[in-house]
Design a protein around this motif. Structure first.
Motif, PDB file in Angstrom:
ATOM      1  N   HIS A   1      -5.267  12.923  -0.603  1.00 38.50           N
ATOM      2  CA  HIS A   1      -6.112  12.694   0.701  1.00 38.50           C
ATOM      3  C   HIS A   1      -5.971  12.452   2.162  1.00 38.50           C
ATOM      4  O   HIS A   1      -6.543  11.071   2.774  1.00 38.50           O
ATOM      5  CB  HIS A   1      -7.007  11.352   0.369  1.00 38.50           C
ATOM      6  CG  HIS A   1      -7.726  12.040  -0.715  1.00 38.50           C
ATOM      7  ND1 HIS A   1      -7.374  11.766  -2.354  1.00 38.50           N
ATOM      8  CD2 HIS A   1      -8.654  13.023  -1.266  1.00 38.50           C
ATOM      9  CE1 HIS A   1      -8.145  12.133  -3.407  1.00 38.50           C
ATOM     10  NE2 HIS A   1      -9.104  12.736  -2.793  1.00 38.50           N
TER      11      HIS A   1
ATOM     12  N   ASN B   1      -9.494   2.108  -8.049  1.00 43.05           N
ATOM     13  CA  ASN B   1      -8.739   1.322  -7.259  1.00 43.05           C
ATOM     14  C   ASN B   1      -9.332   1.425  -5.520  1.00 43.05           C
ATOM     15  O   ASN B   1     -10.182   1.938  -5.257  1.00 43.05           O
ATOM     16  CB  ASN B   1      -7.973   2.844  -7.367  1.00 43.05           C
ATOM     17  CG  ASN B   1      -6.473   3.195  -8.132  1.00 43.05           C
ATOM     18  OD1 ASN B   1      -5.762   2.494  -8.761  1.00 43.05           O
ATOM     19  ND2 ASN B   1      -7.463   4.954  -9.167  1.00 43.05           N
ATOM     20  N   THR B   2      -8.566   0.338  -5.846  1.00 44.39           N
ATOM     21  CA  THR B   2      -9.026  -0.151  -3.810  1.00 44.39           C
ATOM     22  C   THR B   2      -7.941   1.179  -2.909  1.00 44.39           C
ATOM     23  O   THR B   2      -6.533   0.986  -3.081  1.00 44.39           O
ATOM     24  CB  THR B   2      -8.856  -2.019  -3.454  1.00 44.39           C
ATOM     25  OG1 THR B   2      -8.807  -2.673  -4.780  1.00 44.39           O
ATOM     26  CG2 THR B   2      -8.656  -2.215  -2.102  1.00 44.39           C
ATOM     27  N   LYS B   3      -9.053   1.091  -1.830  1.00 39.59           N
ATOM     28  CA  LYS B   3      -8.395   2.293  -0.903  1.00 39.59           C
ATOM     29  C   LYS B   3      -8.890   1.272   0.680  1.00 39.59           C
ATOM     30  O   LYS B   3      -9.539   1.148   0.655  1.00 39.59           O
ATOM     31  CB  LYS B   3      -9.397   3.705  -1.144  1.00 39.59           C
ATOM     32  CG  LYS B   3      -8.998   4.857  -2.772  1.00 39.59           C
ATOM     33  CD  LYS B   3      -7.493   4.977  -2.844  1.00 39.59           C
ATOM     34  CE  LYS B   3      -6.944   5.966  -3.376  1.00 39.59           C
ATOM     35  NZ  LYS B   3      -7.786   7.284  -3.791  1.00 39.59           N
TER      36      LYS B   3
ATOM     37  N   LYS C   1     -13.221   0.725  -3.890  1.00 33.02           N
ATOM     38  CA  LYS C   1     -13.014   0.970  -4.574  1.00 33.02           C
ATOM     39  C   LYS C   1     -13.089   2.819  -4.552  1.00 33.02           C
ATOM     40  O   LYS C   1     -14.509   3.273  -4.521  1.00 33.02           O
ATOM     41  CB  LYS C   1     -13.471   0.348  -5.353  1.00 33.02           C
ATOM     42  CG  LYS C   1     -13.084  -1.192  -5.278  1.00 33.02           C
ATOM     43  CD  LYS C   1     -12.684  -1.054  -7.036  1.00 33.02           C
ATOM     44  CE  LYS C   1     -11.510  -2.914  -6.489  1.00 33.02           C
ATOM     45  NZ  LYS C   1     -10.839  -3.542  -6.823  1.00 33.02           N
ATOM     46  N   ASP C   2     -12.125   2.816  -5.600  1.00 34.63           N
ATOM     47  CA  ASP C   2     -12.687   4.292  -6.338  1.00 34.63           C
ATOM     48  C   ASP C   2     -12.962   4.463  -7.774  1.00 34.63           C
ATOM     49  O   ASP C   2     -13.212   3.836  -7.757  1.00 34.63           O
ATOM     50  CB  ASP C   2     -11.068   5.300  -5.506  1.00 34.63           C
ATOM     51  CG  ASP C   2     -10.022   5.378  -6.842  1.00 34.63           C
ATOM     52  OD1 ASP C   2     -10.571   5.015  -7.655  1.00 34.63           O
ATOM     53  OD2 ASP C   2      -9.756   5.844  -7.092  1.00 34.63           O
TER      54      ASP C   2
ATOM     55  N   ASP D   1      -1.529   7.705  -0.084  1.00 32.87           N
ATOM     56  CA  ASP D   1      -2.814   9.236  -0.778  1.00 32.87           C
ATOM     57  C   ASP D   1      -2.178  10.686  -0.745  1.00 32.87           C
ATOM     58  O   ASP D   1      -3.154  10.507   0.561  1.00 32.87           O
ATOM     59  CB  ASP D   1      -3.685   8.464  -1.405  1.00 32.87           C
ATOM     60  CG  ASP D   1      -4.351   9.498  -2.101  1.00 32.87           C
ATOM     61  OD1 ASP D   1      -3.944  10.202  -2.521  1.00 32.87           O
ATOM     62  OD2 ASP D   1      -5.764   8.918  -2.773  1.00 32.87           O
TER      63      ASP D   1
ATOM     64  N   VAL E   1      -3.662   3.952  -0.621  1.00 33.01           N
ATOM     65  CA  VAL E   1      -4.240   3.142  -2.009  1.00 33.01           C
ATOM     66  C   VAL E   1      -3.099   1.991  -2.501  1.00 33.01           C
ATOM     67  O   VAL E   1      -1.834   1.392  -1.928  1.00 33.01           O
ATOM     68  CB  VAL E   1      -4.070   3.835  -3.693  1.00 33.01           C
ATOM     69  CG1 VAL E   1      -2.558   4.305  -3.690  1.00 33.01           C
ATOM     70  CG2 VAL E   1      -4.104   3.439  -4.797  1.00 33.01           C
ATOM     71  N   LYS E   2      -3.601   0.793  -3.010  1.00 34.78           N
ATOM     72  CA  LYS E   2      -3.353  -0.848  -2.797  1.00 34.78           C
ATOM     73  C   LYS E   2      -2.582  -0.553  -4.091  1.00 34.78           C
ATOM     74  O   LYS E   2      -2.829  -0.358  -5.776  1.00 34.78           O
ATOM     75  CB  LYS E   2      -4.807  -1.405  -3.501  1.00 34.78           C
ATOM     76  CG  LYS E   2      -3.944  -3.080  -3.272  1.00 34.78           C
ATOM     77  CD  LYS E   2      -5.441  -4.243  -3.374  1.00 34.78           C
ATOM     78  CE  LYS E   2      -5.528  -5.557  -3.491  1.00 34.78           C
ATOM     79  NZ  LYS E   2      -6.240  -5.941  -3.649  1.00 34.78           N
TER      80      LYS E   2
ATOM     81  N   GLN F   1      -5.530   7.659   3.972  1.00 35.35           N
ATOM     82  CA  GLN F   1      -5.966   7.053   3.030  1.00 35.35           C
ATOM     83  C   GLN F   1      -4.973   6.517   1.983  1.00 35.35           C
ATOM     84  O   GLN F   1      -4.102   7.308   1.181  1.00 35.35           O
ATOM     85  CB  GLN F   1      -6.622   8.086   1.635  1.00 35.35           C
ATOM     86  CG  GLN F   1      -7.255   7.358   1.258  1.00 35.35           C
ATOM     87  CD  GLN F   1      -8.406   8.061   0.559  1.00 35.35           C
ATOM     88  OE1 GLN F   1      -8.054   7.979  -0.978  1.00 35.35           O
ATOM     89  NE2 GLN F   1      -9.363   8.706   0.405  1.00 35.35           N
TER      90      GLN F   1
ATOM     91  N   TRP G   1       0.835  -1.234  -0.085  1.00 35.91           N
ATOM     92  CA  TRP G   1       0.679   0.465   0.149  1.00 35.91           C
ATOM     93  C   TRP G   1       0.612   1.408  -0.004  1.00 35.91           C
ATOM     94  O   TRP G   1       2.000   1.042   0.679  1.00 35.91           O
ATOM     95  CB  TRP G   1      -1.126  -0.234   0.944  1.00 35.91           C
ATOM     96  CG  TRP G   1      -1.805  -1.015   1.466  1.00 35.91           C
ATOM     97  CD1 TRP G   1      -1.592  -2.845   2.096  1.00 35.91           C
ATOM     98  CD2 TRP G   1      -2.884  -0.986   0.537  1.00 35.91           C
ATOM     99  NE1 TRP G   1      -2.131  -3.359   1.855  1.00 35.91           N
ATOM    100  CE2 TRP G   1      -3.412  -2.767   1.173  1.00 35.91           C
ATOM    101  CE3 TRP G   1      -4.472  -0.027  -0.145  1.00 35.91           C
ATOM    102  CZ2 TRP G   1      -4.731  -2.941   1.197  1.00 35.91           C
ATOM    103  CZ3 TRP G   1      -5.268  -0.344   0.334  1.00 35.91           C
ATOM    104  CH2 TRP G   1      -5.720  -2.116   0.324  1.00 35.91           C
TER     105      TRP G   1
ATOM    106  N   TRP H   1     -12.016   5.240  -9.736  1.00 38.25           N
ATOM    107  CA  TRP H   1     -11.696   4.718 -11.072  1.00 38.25           C
ATOM    108  C   TRP H   1     -10.987   3.076 -10.721  1.00 38.25           C
ATOM    109  O   TRP H   1      -9.484   3.294 -11.620  1.00 38.25           O
ATOM    110  CB  TRP H   1     -10.554   5.457 -11.809  1.00 38.25           C
ATOM    111  CG  TRP H   1     -10.973   7.268 -11.309  1.00 38.25           C
ATOM    112  CD1 TRP H   1     -10.350   8.044 -12.788  1.00 38.25           C
ATOM    113  CD2 TRP H   1     -11.050   7.870 -10.288  1.00 38.25           C
ATOM    114  NE1 TRP H   1     -10.814   9.402 -11.913  1.00 38.25           N
ATOM    115  CE2 TRP H   1     -11.077   9.427 -11.106  1.00 38.25           C
ATOM    116  CE3 TRP H   1     -10.719   8.511  -9.061  1.00 38.25           C
ATOM    117  CZ2 TRP H   1     -11.737  10.296 -10.360  1.00 38.25           C
ATOM    118  CZ3 TRP H   1     -10.985   9.657  -8.412  1.00 38.25           C
ATOM    119  CH2 TRP H   1     -11.766  10.444  -9.087  1.00 38.25           C
TER     120      TRP H   1
END
Length: 176
Positions: free
Chosen positions: A12, A130-132, A125-126, A9, A174-175, A172, A6, A128
Motif C-alpha cells: 500500500h 493492525n494500526t496503520k 485500524k485495518d 506496508d 504498520v505499527k 502506509q 513502524w 485485521w
C-alpha cells in the motif's frame, strides 16, 4: 514515553518520482525495493525518527532501456552507488495534518540537506486489527545537485530531461 516502531506496508506504498521529458510531458518512475526504520514517541508522529533506503537497481519506469540508462554512470551509477538513502534530522508538526520533514538525502555518493512537506493522514485500524498510519511526502529536488548531470539538447531548443525531479511518496505504515 515508550517508543513505537513502524514498518512500511509495501503493498500500500509507493516511492515515486516524475521528470519532464522533452520539456512537455512527464515520465513517471518508482523504486520497487526499499526499506525504512521509523520510530515515534507519540501518535501524532512529531519528532519521528526516520531512516530510509532504496535499491537503485529496483528503479522502474516501465521501459527497460530507460531503466538501464538510469542505472548507468550517466545517472545513478548503481554499480558504484547501489543505494539511495535518507536520514531525517527533524519531523516537525505544523498542524494536525501537515508536517515538515528535514534531513539528508544521499545519491551517487553525494549527501545534501533537503526539506519536504508531509501530509499526515492519521491513524486507523485495518480490518485485521493492525494500526496503520498514512504519510504523503511530496517535494522537488534538482538532480544535478547529486551529480546526475546527463542530458541532451533538443533541436528545437531546451533539454531532453528536466533537471527538476518531483517526488511523490505515498506511505502506509504498520505499527510493529
Amino acid at each position: 514515553m515508550a517508543t513505537t516502531k513502524w514498518a512500511i506496508d509495501p503493498t500500500h506504498s509507493e516511492i515515486g518520482f516524475k521528470v519532464k521529458h522533452m520539456m512537455f510531458t512527464n515520465v513517471s518512475g518508482k523504486f520497487e525495493t526499499y526499506d525504512a526504520t521509523i520510530a515515534t514517541e507519540d501518535e501524532n508522529f512529531e519528532n519521528a525518527k526516520i531512516e530510509f533506503s532504496a535499491d537503485i537497481n529496483s528503479v522502474n519506469t516501465h521501459n527497460t532501456d530507460r531503466d538501464t540508462h538510469l542505472k548507468s554512470a550517466d545517472f545513478f551509477d548503481a554499480d558504484n552507488h547501489p543505494r539511495l538513502t535518507f536520514k531525517a534530522s527533524s519531523f516537525s508538526k505544523i498542524d494536525d495534518h501537515n508536517y515538515t520533514l528535514t534531513g539528508d538525502l544521499s545519491l551517487r555518493g553525494v549527501t545534501k540537506p533537503v526539506q519536504f512537506p508531509v501530509e499526515f493522514s492519521g491513524l486507523m485500524k485495518d480490518p485485521w486489527g493492525n494500526t496503520k498510519a498514512g504519510l504523503n511526502i511530496s517535494g522537488k529536488i534538482n538532480r544535478k545537485d547529486w551529480g546526475l548531470n546527463w542530458n541532451a539538447a533538443l533541436e528545437t531548443g531546451g533539454l531532453l530531461v528536466s533537471e527538476e525531479v518531483r517526488l511523490q511518496i505515498e506511505l502506509q505504515l504498520v505499527k510493529l
